[in-house]
Design an enzyme around this catalytic site. Sequence first.
Site, PDB file in Angstrom:
ATOM      1  N   LYS A 127      42.402  34.644  45.420  1.00 47.64           N
ATOM      2  CA  LYS A 127      43.440  33.872  44.711  1.00 47.64           C
ATOM      3  C   LYS A 127      44.639  34.787  44.459  1.00 47.64           C
ATOM      4  O   LYS A 127      44.605  35.642  43.580  1.00 47.64           O
ATOM      5  CB  LYS A 127      42.909  33.328  43.381  1.00 47.64           C
ATOM      6  CG  LYS A 127      43.956  32.522  42.629  1.00 47.64           C
ATOM      7  CD  LYS A 127      43.402  31.988  41.323  1.00 47.64           C
ATOM      8  CE  LYS A 127      44.502  31.284  40.538  1.00 47.64           C
ATOM      9  NZ  LYS A 127      45.564  32.185  40.101  1.00 47.64           N
ATOM     10  N   ASP A 138      44.884  50.582  47.016  1.00 48.16           N
ATOM     11  CA  ASP A 138      46.089  51.036  47.723  1.00 48.16           C
ATOM     12  C   ASP A 138      46.478  52.460  47.330  1.00 48.16           C
ATOM     13  O   ASP A 138      46.980  53.225  48.154  1.00 48.16           O
ATOM     14  CB  ASP A 138      47.265  50.088  47.435  1.00 48.16           C
ATOM     15  CG  ASP A 138      47.206  48.841  48.303  1.00 48.16           C
ATOM     16  OD1 ASP A 138      46.218  48.691  49.050  1.00 48.16           O
ATOM     17  OD2 ASP A 138      48.138  48.020  48.225  1.00 48.16           O
ATOM     18  N   SER A 148      41.863  36.672  41.215  1.00 45.97           N
ATOM     19  CA  SER A 148      43.133  36.770  40.502  1.00 45.97           C
ATOM     20  C   SER A 148      43.346  38.142  39.834  1.00 45.97           C
ATOM     21  O   SER A 148      43.576  39.122  40.534  1.00 45.97           O
ATOM     22  CB  SER A 148      43.207  35.631  39.477  1.00 45.97           C
ATOM     23  OG  SER A 148      44.498  35.481  38.992  1.00 45.97           O
TER      24      SER A 148
END
Length: 493
Positions: A325, A311, A300
Site C-alpha cells: 500500500k 534504502d 503503509s
Amino acid sequence: MIVSFKKGSRFWYVFVALAVLVGLHVASEKVLAFDQVAYEKLKVFSEVYDQIKQNYVEEIDNKKVLYGAIHGMLKTLDPHSSFLPPESFKEMKTETQGVFGGLGIEITRGNRAIKVVSPIEDTPAFRAGMKAGDMIIKIEEESTQDMDLMEAVKRMRGKPGTGINLTIMRRGESKPLIFNLVRAIIKVHSVKWRMESGNIGYVRIIQFNEQAFPLLQTSLEEMKRQVDKRGIQGLVLDLRNDPGGLLDQAVQVADAFMDGGRIVYTKGRIPGKDMSFDAQPGDLTDGVPMVVLINGGSASASEIVAGALQDHKRAVIMGTQSFGKGSVQTIFPLPDGSGLRLTTAQYYTPNGRSIQAKGIAPDLVVEDLSFTAKQEVGDRPKEKDLKGHLRSEDEGDLMPGEDDFAEQGKETHKDKDKDKDKDKDKDKDKAREKDKNKDDDKNKDKEKDPADTDKITGRSKEDYQLQRALDLLRGYQVFSRRLGLESAPAVEE
C-alpha cells in the site's frame, strides 16, 4: 538565466501576450466544459433523488440514501478512499489516539461467534478472567452469530463506568459463562519489547497510532537500563501484521534509527503539495546491527519504515513480501461530523521506489512456518488484488473500465485452459489436498492451545522468523569478534 528583448521587438511582447491569453482561453474552456458536465450530472443526481423521495414504494431515510450515494461515489476511486459517517469518523479518531472506553480485549470474527484473541493486561476483561480462545456468543441479550466485527467493537466500547454483560463459551466448560464487566479507560500499547539473549533488543510495533514513537523511545531507554555495560548489541524491529497508521509516526520511527538522509517523499496531482521528510542527526540505537521483520500484513507506515531503512542499508529486511500500500490518504472533516478519507498522493522510498501494488521485497526471504500464519497468508489479499487499486508504475495506467475488460479477458482465457487441463489435474489436486489436510490437522492440534502464544510477539513461541533474525544478529557478533572488525562481546549460550 536572464532573457532580454531588444528595443523595437514589441511583436514578441504581443505574441507572448497572445500565447498566454490563448492558453488561458483554452484552459478556461476546459474548465467550463468540465463544470458543464459536472453540472449536468449533478442535475441527473438531483432528479434521481427526487424521484426516489416522491415515488419509492416506502418512505425513505434521507440520510441513509444520501450517505449511500456518497459511499458509491468514493468506491469508484480506489479501495482506500472512503466516506466516514459521524460514528465511524469518531471511531477512527479514537483508534489513532490509542485511548478509549472499553473492556480491554482483542477480538476477531470466529465461524459462529466473536472470538477473544487475548485480553489486555490490567483491564476489566483481564481482571475478570477472560481468556484467549473464549467465544463471545452474546453481548447483553443479542446473539453475535451474525454480528460483524465492527458492530461488536462498537457495542463493547462505551463510556467508562458503564456496565455490560457478555456470555461466553469456553473450551472445557459445559455451560455458558456470564461476565458482568464495567468499562474503563483502555490504553492500547502499540509497542511491546523485551531483551533477548546476547544483549539483543526486540521491539514489536503493533500499530502506528499516536503512541508509537513515544513508546519506542521508552522501550529503547528501558532496554538500555536492563543490559550490562556492553549495551544493546543488536535490535529486531518486528513490523509483521502491522497495518500502518499515521504518517508522522512512521517518519519519527524511521528517524529513530537513522543519522540523516531522506526517509520518504510523496507525489500527488496538485503542484506544490508534494512533501518530503528527512531524518535528523542522532540514531537512538547508536547504529547497532538491526533486522526488520515484515510479512504480507505489513502495510503503509510499516512499509515506509522498512523501505527507508533498506534504502539506507541501515537494516536487513527479513521475512516475506509486504502488502504494497503506497498511497497517502488525507482526512477532511465535514460539517455534519462525518469525514472524507481521500487518496491524495503516493509515497516513494528514498531511492525513488514506488511500493504501490508491489510492496517491499525482503533482503532475506524467510517464510513463517506456523499453521496460523499459513492460514492467514492463504486468505489475505494484497494491495494488487484489491479491485480498483492504484496501479504501480510497472503495471501502467488503464482507462476507466479497462480493468474490468482485462479481468474478463483473463477469465475467458483461464476458462479455456481450465477445460483442457481439468481432467489431468483432478487426481493431482485430490492427492495434494489430502496431504495438506493431514499436515494442517497436525499443526492445528499443536497451535490451538492459547498457552503456546507469546504475549510479546503475539505469535507462536516457536516463532521461526524471529529465531532466524536472532541467529543472524548473534552470528554477526561472532564474525565481528573473530575477524577483529570491532570489539564485539562474546555471545551468551
